[in-house]
Design a protein around this motif. Structure first.
Motif, PDB file in Angstrom:
ATOM      1  N   UNK A  15     -43.334  -4.782  29.631  1.00 32.27           N
ATOM      2  CA  UNK A  15     -43.188  -3.880  28.484  1.00 32.27           C
ATOM      3  C   UNK A  15     -41.730  -3.495  28.266  1.00 32.27           C
ATOM      4  N   UNK A  16     -41.368  -3.259  27.029  1.00 38.68           N
ATOM      5  CA  UNK A  16     -40.023  -2.791  26.715  1.00 38.68           C
ATOM      6  C   UNK A  16     -39.994  -1.295  26.488  1.00 38.68           C
ATOM      7  N   UNK A  17     -41.026  -0.600  26.868  1.00 36.36           N
ATOM      8  CA  UNK A  17     -41.099   0.852  26.701  1.00 36.36           C
ATOM      9  C   UNK A  17     -40.972   1.516  28.064  1.00 36.36           C
ATOM     10  N   UNK A  18     -39.774   1.460  28.623  1.00 39.22           N
ATOM     11  CA  UNK A  18     -39.595   2.016  29.949  1.00 39.22           C
ATOM     12  C   UNK A  18     -38.218   2.641  30.074  1.00 39.22           C
ATOM     13  N   UNK A  19     -38.037   3.414  31.097  1.00 40.02           N
ATOM     14  CA  UNK A  19     -36.767   4.032  31.398  1.00 40.02           C
ATOM     15  C   UNK A  19     -35.957   3.093  32.276  1.00 40.02           C
ATOM     16  N   UNK A  20     -34.693   2.918  31.931  1.00 36.29           N
ATOM     17  CA  UNK A  20     -33.799   2.088  32.731  1.00 36.29           C
ATOM     18  C   UNK A  20     -32.704   2.982  33.303  1.00 36.29           C
ATOM     19  N   UNK A  21     -32.181   2.602  34.460  1.00 38.72           N
ATOM     20  CA  UNK A  21     -31.178   3.406  35.146  1.00 38.72           C
ATOM     21  C   UNK A  21     -30.091   2.490  35.708  1.00 38.72           C
ATOM     22  N   UNK A  22     -28.862   3.025  35.782  1.00 38.54           N
ATOM     23  CA  UNK A  22     -27.759   2.321  36.437  1.00 38.54           C
ATOM     24  C   UNK A  22     -26.730   3.351  36.886  1.00 38.54           C
ATOM     25  N   UNK A  23     -25.819   2.925  37.734  1.00 43.34           N
ATOM     26  CA  UNK A  23     -24.716   3.784  38.147  1.00 43.34           C
ATOM     27  C   UNK A  23     -23.429   3.281  37.524  1.00 43.34           C
ATOM     28  N   UNK A  24     -22.576   4.227  37.122  1.00 39.50           N
ATOM     29  CA  UNK A  24     -21.280   3.914  36.532  1.00 39.50           C
ATOM     30  C   UNK A  24     -20.273   4.939  37.036  1.00 39.50           C
ATOM     31  N   UNK A  25     -19.305   4.496  37.793  1.00 40.26           N
ATOM     32  CA  UNK A  25     -18.212   5.363  38.267  1.00 40.26           C
ATOM     33  C   UNK A  25     -18.705   6.668  38.882  1.00 40.26           C
ATOM     34  N   UNK A  26     -19.702   6.605  39.719  1.00 38.00           N
ATOM     35  CA  UNK A  26     -20.218   7.786  40.403  1.00 38.00           C
ATOM     36  C   UNK A  26     -21.234   8.587  39.620  1.00 38.00           C
ATOM     37  N   UNK A  28     -24.807   8.619  36.988  1.00 40.90           N
ATOM     38  CA  UNK A  28     -26.061   7.909  36.760  1.00 40.90           C
ATOM     39  C   UNK A  28     -26.313   7.904  35.263  1.00 40.90           C
ATOM     40  N   UNK A  29     -26.634   6.745  34.715  1.00 48.22           N
ATOM     41  CA  UNK A  29     -26.961   6.638  33.293  1.00 48.22           C
ATOM     42  C   UNK A  29     -28.420   6.240  33.146  1.00 48.22           C
ATOM     43  N   UNK A  30     -29.067   6.855  32.156  1.00 47.65           N
ATOM     44  CA  UNK A  30     -30.466   6.592  31.852  1.00 47.65           C
ATOM     45  C   UNK A  30     -30.581   6.203  30.390  1.00 47.65           C
ATOM     46  N   UNK A  31     -31.501   5.306  30.089  1.00 49.15           N
ATOM     47  CA  UNK A  31     -31.793   4.960  28.695  1.00 49.15           C
ATOM     48  C   UNK A  31     -33.225   4.460  28.602  1.00 49.15           C
ATOM     49  N   UNK A  32     -33.782   4.569  27.420  1.00 45.13           N
ATOM     50  CA  UNK A  32     -35.087   3.980  27.140  1.00 45.13           C
ATOM     51  C   UNK A  32     -34.818   2.543  26.706  1.00 45.13           C
ATOM     52  N   UNK A  33     -35.576   1.607  27.234  1.00 47.85           N
ATOM     53  CA  UNK A  33     -35.268   0.196  27.008  1.00 47.85           C
ATOM     54  C   UNK A  33     -35.275  -0.204  25.543  1.00 47.85           C
ATOM     55  N   UNK A  34     -36.114   0.415  24.720  1.00 54.07           N
ATOM     56  CA  UNK A  34     -36.144   0.032  23.311  1.00 54.07           C
ATOM     57  C   UNK A  34     -35.146   0.830  22.461  1.00 54.07           C
ATOM     58  N   UNK A  35     -34.376   1.725  23.079  1.00 58.46           N
ATOM     59  CA  UNK A  35     -33.329   2.496  22.403  1.00 58.46           C
ATOM     60  C   UNK A  35     -32.041   2.375  23.219  1.00 58.46           C
ATOM     61  N   UNK A  36     -31.614   1.158  23.485  1.00 59.73           N
ATOM     62  CA  UNK A  36     -30.497   0.903  24.380  1.00 59.73           C
ATOM     63  C   UNK A  36     -29.175   1.504  23.964  1.00 59.73           C
ATOM     64  N   UNK A  37     -29.017   1.883  22.719  1.00 62.86           N
ATOM     65  CA  UNK A  37     -27.758   2.465  22.256  1.00 62.86           C
ATOM     66  C   UNK A  37     -27.635   3.953  22.600  1.00 62.86           C
ATOM     67  N   UNK A  38     -28.738   4.588  23.016  1.00 57.41           N
ATOM     68  CA  UNK A  38     -28.719   5.998  23.404  1.00 57.41           C
ATOM     69  C   UNK A  38     -28.727   6.093  24.922  1.00 57.41           C
ATOM     70  N   UNK A  39     -27.706   6.719  25.486  1.00 60.85           N
ATOM     71  CA  UNK A  39     -27.576   6.793  26.939  1.00 60.85           C
ATOM     72  C   UNK A  39     -27.362   8.241  27.361  1.00 60.85           C
ATOM     73  N   UNK A  40     -28.058   8.644  28.408  1.00 57.01           N
ATOM     74  CA  UNK A  40     -27.875   9.958  29.012  1.00 57.01           C
ATOM     75  C   UNK A  40     -27.111   9.757  30.313  1.00 57.01           C
TER      76      UNK A  40
END
Length: 63
Positions: A15-26, A28-40
């Motif tokens: 499914x493409x309706x999920x939360x994705x996570x990654x680390x960047x320079x210490x 944590x970034x979160x985004x919804x997979x179908x709204x990849x341009x919006x990042x928390x």
């Protein structure tokens, strides 16, 4: 901490309706997979506190 690739839960399957996570320079970034341009972006400590609150039902009164 260096930038990592976006990761999603194995529970999401194909499914493409999920939360994705990654680390960047210490951070944590979160985004919804179908709204990849919006990042928390947050700190690992703040994310851990949020997850703890969710698990203990701290936010259930908002449902």
């Amino acid at each position: 901490m260096t930038e990592t690739e976006w990761q999603k839960s194995s529970y999401s399957a194909a499914n493409n309706e999920c939360l994705e996570v990654r680390t960047v320079s210490g951070a944590v970034e979160l985004r919804e997979s179908d709204e990849g341009h919006l990042t928390l972006r947050t700190t690992p400590t703040a994310l851990a506190a949020l997850l703890h609150g969710i698990k203990t039902g701290e936010f259930n009164h908002h449902a």
